[in-house]
Write a protein that holds these residues in place. Structure first.
Motif, PDB file in Angstrom:
ATOM      1  N   PRO A  99       0.810  -1.229   0.000  1.00 36.96           N
ATOM      2  CA  PRO A  99       0.000   0.000   0.000  1.00 36.96           C
ATOM      3  C   PRO A  99       0.839   1.273   0.000  1.00 36.96           C
ATOM      4  O   PRO A  99       0.307   2.355  -0.254  1.00 36.96           O
ATOM      5  CB  PRO A  99      -0.822  -0.131   1.290  1.00 36.96           C
ATOM      6  CG  PRO A  99       0.014  -0.988   2.186  1.00 36.96           C
ATOM      7  CD  PRO A  99       0.746  -1.950   1.278  1.00 36.96           C
ATOM      8  N   ASP A 103      -2.069   3.341  -4.684  1.00 42.10           N
ATOM      9  CA  ASP A 103      -3.345   3.850  -4.167  1.00 42.10           C
ATOM     10  C   ASP A 103      -4.415   2.839  -4.578  1.00 42.10           C
ATOM     11  O   ASP A 103      -4.829   2.781  -5.741  1.00 42.10           O
ATOM     12  CB  ASP A 103      -3.619   5.231  -4.770  1.00 42.10           C
ATOM     13  CG  ASP A 103      -4.952   5.792  -4.338  1.00 42.10           C
ATOM     14  OD1 ASP A 103      -5.467   5.346  -3.297  1.00 42.10           O
ATOM     15  OD2 ASP A 103      -5.490   6.665  -5.054  1.00 42.10           O
ATOM     16  N   GLU A 140      -9.619  -4.935   5.973  1.00 44.13           N
ATOM     17  CA  GLU A 140      -8.645  -3.845   5.881  1.00 44.13           C
ATOM     18  C   GLU A 140      -8.106  -3.481   7.259  1.00 44.13           C
ATOM     19  O   GLU A 140      -6.916  -3.225   7.438  1.00 44.13           O
ATOM     20  CB  GLU A 140      -9.282  -2.621   5.239  1.00 44.13           C
ATOM     21  CG  GLU A 140      -8.333  -1.447   5.128  1.00 44.13           C
ATOM     22  CD  GLU A 140      -9.037  -0.148   4.766  1.00 44.13           C
ATOM     23  OE1 GLU A 140      -8.341   0.823   4.443  1.00 44.13           O
ATOM     24  OE2 GLU A 140     -10.276  -0.113   4.836  1.00 44.13           O
ATOM     25  N   SER A 145      -2.962  -4.163   4.748  1.00 47.02           N
ATOM     26  CA  SER A 145      -3.408  -3.557   3.502  1.00 47.02           C
ATOM     27  C   SER A 145      -4.247  -2.314   3.788  1.00 47.02           C
ATOM     28  O   SER A 145      -4.996  -2.255   4.769  1.00 47.02           O
ATOM     29  CB  SER A 145      -4.245  -4.558   2.704  1.00 47.02           C
ATOM     30  OG  SER A 145      -5.326  -5.037   3.476  1.00 47.02           O
ATOM     31  N   LYS A 146      -4.101  -1.327   2.942  1.00 46.36           N
ATOM     32  CA  LYS A 146      -4.863  -0.088   3.070  1.00 46.36           C
ATOM     33  C   LYS A 146      -5.505   0.202   1.718  1.00 46.36           C
ATOM     34  O   LYS A 146      -4.826   0.312   0.704  1.00 46.36           O
ATOM     35  CB  LYS A 146      -3.947   1.064   3.487  1.00 46.36           C
ATOM     36  CG  LYS A 146      -3.342   0.903   4.878  1.00 46.36           C
ATOM     37  CD  LYS A 146      -2.458   2.094   5.229  1.00 46.36           C
ATOM     38  CE  LYS A 146      -1.838   1.938   6.612  1.00 46.36           C
ATOM     39  NZ  LYS A 146      -0.957   3.065   6.955  1.00 46.36           N
ATOM     40  N   PHE A 147      -6.818   0.317   1.726  1.00 50.61           N
ATOM     41  CA  PHE A 147      -7.518   0.572   0.473  1.00 50.61           C
ATOM     42  C   PHE A 147      -8.842   1.270   0.759  1.00 50.61           C
ATOM     43  O   PHE A 147      -9.369   1.229   1.878  1.00 50.61           O
ATOM     44  CB  PHE A 147      -7.759  -0.732  -0.291  1.00 50.61           C
ATOM     45  CG  PHE A 147      -8.521  -1.775   0.492  1.00 50.61           C
ATOM     46  CD1 PHE A 147      -9.904  -1.785   0.524  1.00 50.61           C
ATOM     47  CD2 PHE A 147      -7.837  -2.763   1.194  1.00 50.61           C
ATOM     48  CE1 PHE A 147     -10.600  -2.741   1.231  1.00 50.61           C
ATOM     49  CE2 PHE A 147      -8.525  -3.737   1.908  1.00 50.61           C
ATOM     50  CZ  PHE A 147      -9.917  -3.722   1.929  1.00 50.61           C
TER      51      PHE A 147
END
Length: 581
Positions: A99, A103, A140, A145-147
């Motif tokens: 991440p 993006d 998340e 993970s970042k989304f």
């Protein structure tokens, strides 16, 4: 007369206040009561608090603005990756993607991850339905993970403008469509059950793809027993409503039939002993070979295990389905019979997702009718920045076309320049070790052979053999449509994105590692196929225990593992908790 004067300040006494310097007209001191002093202090404190709050708000605003500006700046510097889907392939990719470099945005009409391998067990109360799901936002939060997530459905792709159009999928909201730009697009929307265009299937059968499907099937099974136990129910009606039909030759169909058989057996023993002679589970594989993706030895074992009191295997094809019966053509004769049923579960081979069909129309290089074609690095053919993983994609069978002459020579065992039907069948079995989808061709080798034998001389010459290789490339998917394949593809693609050292010409190729398969055959039994050639088979309670642990280890997170583990333990100790809701 003596004049009275004010006493000196040092002798002034007051019972209700205290003395304080003032600005009175006499220039002396004035008295302030405790109540007045308290009110003044409160006003001072409120004023100071107000100024402090204003100053704090200004400082906080400045800090948050700087952070947001920094975050937006960082996002602008990152490449934007859009991921369509929330299944094994999508989360396998998102969970492994860096991440800090990308993006990431996930778009899916389903706001949760569903552990589909346990769906068939949930319909009979082996595990609770709610225990095999995890919200996407929870995924998340508990992972690195970042989304950003949008509960929406992608309706179109514009490869030229690098843009997709989405429609909201939230309940009760029919908002306008919106567009999202991308640098990379990853398609992981899965597939649908293939109805083979059989009349009445879509209107009358039950599929097993979602939580709602599992609830619907569970309710129908319970209703069937309650209906059959009502006073005055006729015997023919009892037989009909207690006839559970599972259609399909894959692992999902076989596992569902086994779980249903266990459940029916328990129900008639514990709650409905008077219905034991009426209840039955029928398994109808669409091909003679009961499993398309596993070793024939496993199929032989299945055939033995299906000879149980509550399960019946029917060989043939369904030609039509209505609400209470279906038309069946047996493989042993051309006669079509009508068979009554109560509940039908349709779990046949996979057909392309409707969205994939629309995508293929915009890409002339897409020729496969069952899935979107990708190259060895999982990039969609004919594109530069669109990728696909899981059931919706298939790697081109280009090796078959490149090596068809070599394959033909190796298959021509007697060196007579042609390939007969037996040689073609053995070819499919041998090539199936590398291309599992060819095992499906082996099951229908007569049909494929007859299609390619244009001159009907009982053999395939060089030209006819080349034609059949081209048909295989257009109609087959290279790997089985299983969770293991989807996860491995998602993780592979993420590693490809994370690796800066690879260039366009030297990208790694996806290699599927088949670690074996597990099939539940009932009564806490099971079998395990180990390795790509299916050479080692473990059966019995040990196989069930081994792959139960594998299932738990592959569940998304610790919360889901605990829920599934407790649910299974509760079932073992207190029995199945199956209610209609």
């Amino acid at each position: 007369m003596l004049a009275l004067s004010r006493p000196p300040p040092s002798l002034s006494l007051s019972l209700s206040g205290r003395r304080e310097e003032g600005s009175g007209g006499d220039g002396g001191r004035r008295y302030i009561s405790r109540r007045q002093r308290r009110r003044r202090n409160e006003r001072i404190n409120k004023t100071a608090g107000l100024f402090g709050a204003i100053i704090g708000a200004v400082v906080l605003y400045k800090f948050v603005s700087d952070v947001l500006e920094t975050t937006e700046a960082e996002k602008d510097e990152k490449e934007r990756v859009l991921v369509l889907g929330s299944g094994f392939g999508a989360l396998g990719f998102v969970g492994s993607l860096d991440p800090k470099r990308y993006d990431i945005h996930v778009i899916s009409p389903r706001g949760y991850f569903l552990y589909t391998p346990l769906l068939s067990e949930s319909i009979v109360g082996g595990v609770q339905i709610e225990s095999i799901v995890e919200p996407i936002r929870s995924f998340e939060a508990r992972t690195k993970s970042k989304f950003d997530f949008a509960e929406a459905r992608c309706v179109s792709i514009d490869p030229k403008e690098n843009k997709i159009t989405c429609r909201p999928a939230t309940l009760g909201y029919e908002g306008p469509t919106f567009d999202l730009d991308y640098d990379h697009l990853v398609i992981a929307v899965g597939a649908r059950n293939d109805t083979f265009d059989v009349k009445g299937v879509k209107e009358n059968v039950n599929f097993l793809d979602s939580l709602n499907d599992a609830r619907r099937i569970r309710n129908r099974v319970l209703d069937a027993f309650e209906t059959a136990s009502l006073p005055g129910a006729e015997e023919e009606e009892k037989k009909r409503v207690l006839h559970f039909v599972v259609v399909g030759g894959g692992p999902v169909a076989r596992t569902a039939a086994a779980h249903l058989s266990d459940y029916v057996e328990e129900m008639v023993k514990e709650d409905f002993p008077e219905l034991s002679s009426f209840a039955k589970v029928s398994l109808i594989p669409y091909n003679d070979h009961i499993h398309n993706f596993y070793d024939h030895t496993i199929s032989d074992y299945f055939r033995k295990e299906t000879k149980r009191s509550f399960i019946d295997k029917l060989s043939g094809n369904i030609t039509a389905v209505d609400s209470q019966s279906f038309s069946f053509q047996s493989s042993e004769s051309d006669e079509i019979s009508t068979i009554p049923y109560g509940t039908m579960l349709w779990t046949t081979g996979k057909a392309p997702h409707p969205f994939i069909k629309e995508v293929q129309k915009t890409m002339p290089s897409q020729s496969n009718v069952n899935a979107i074609l990708v190259d060895q690095s999982l990039r969609v053919k004919g594109t530069k920045n669109i990728w696909a993983v899981g059931d919706c994609a298939t790697i081109t069978q280009g090796d078959l076309l490149k090596k068809w002459e070599q394959i033909f020579a190796e298959s021509d065992v007697n060196n007579d320049g042609v390939i007969d039907q037996e040689e073609f069948h053995q070819l499919c079995l041998e090539m199936g070790k590398k291309y599992p989808a060819l095992l499906e061709v082996a099951d229908r080798s007569k049909e494929w052979f007859a299609k390619a034998d244009v001159d009907s001389d009982g053999t395939l010459d060089v030209e006819e053999f080349q034609v059949i290789m081209e048909q295989l490339d257009d109609e087959l998917t290279r790997y089985p449509t299983t969770a293991g394949v989807a996860v491995q593809q998602g993780q592979f693609l993420a590693q490809l994105f994370n690796d800066d050292t690879q260039n366009e010409e030297e990208r790694d190729s996806f290699r599927y590692k088949h670690i074996g398969g597990y099939e539940y055959v009932g009564a806490e039994d099971g079998l395990v196929e180990r390795g790509s050639n299916g050479g080692a088979i473990v059966t019995g309670w040990g196989a069930w225990w081994m792959w139960s642990n594998v299932y738990y280890s592959n569940l998304v997170g610790i919360p889901m593992r605990l829920r599934v583990g407790f649910s299974s333990w509760f079932t073992k100790v207190f029995g199945r908790e199956v209610t209609r809701y």
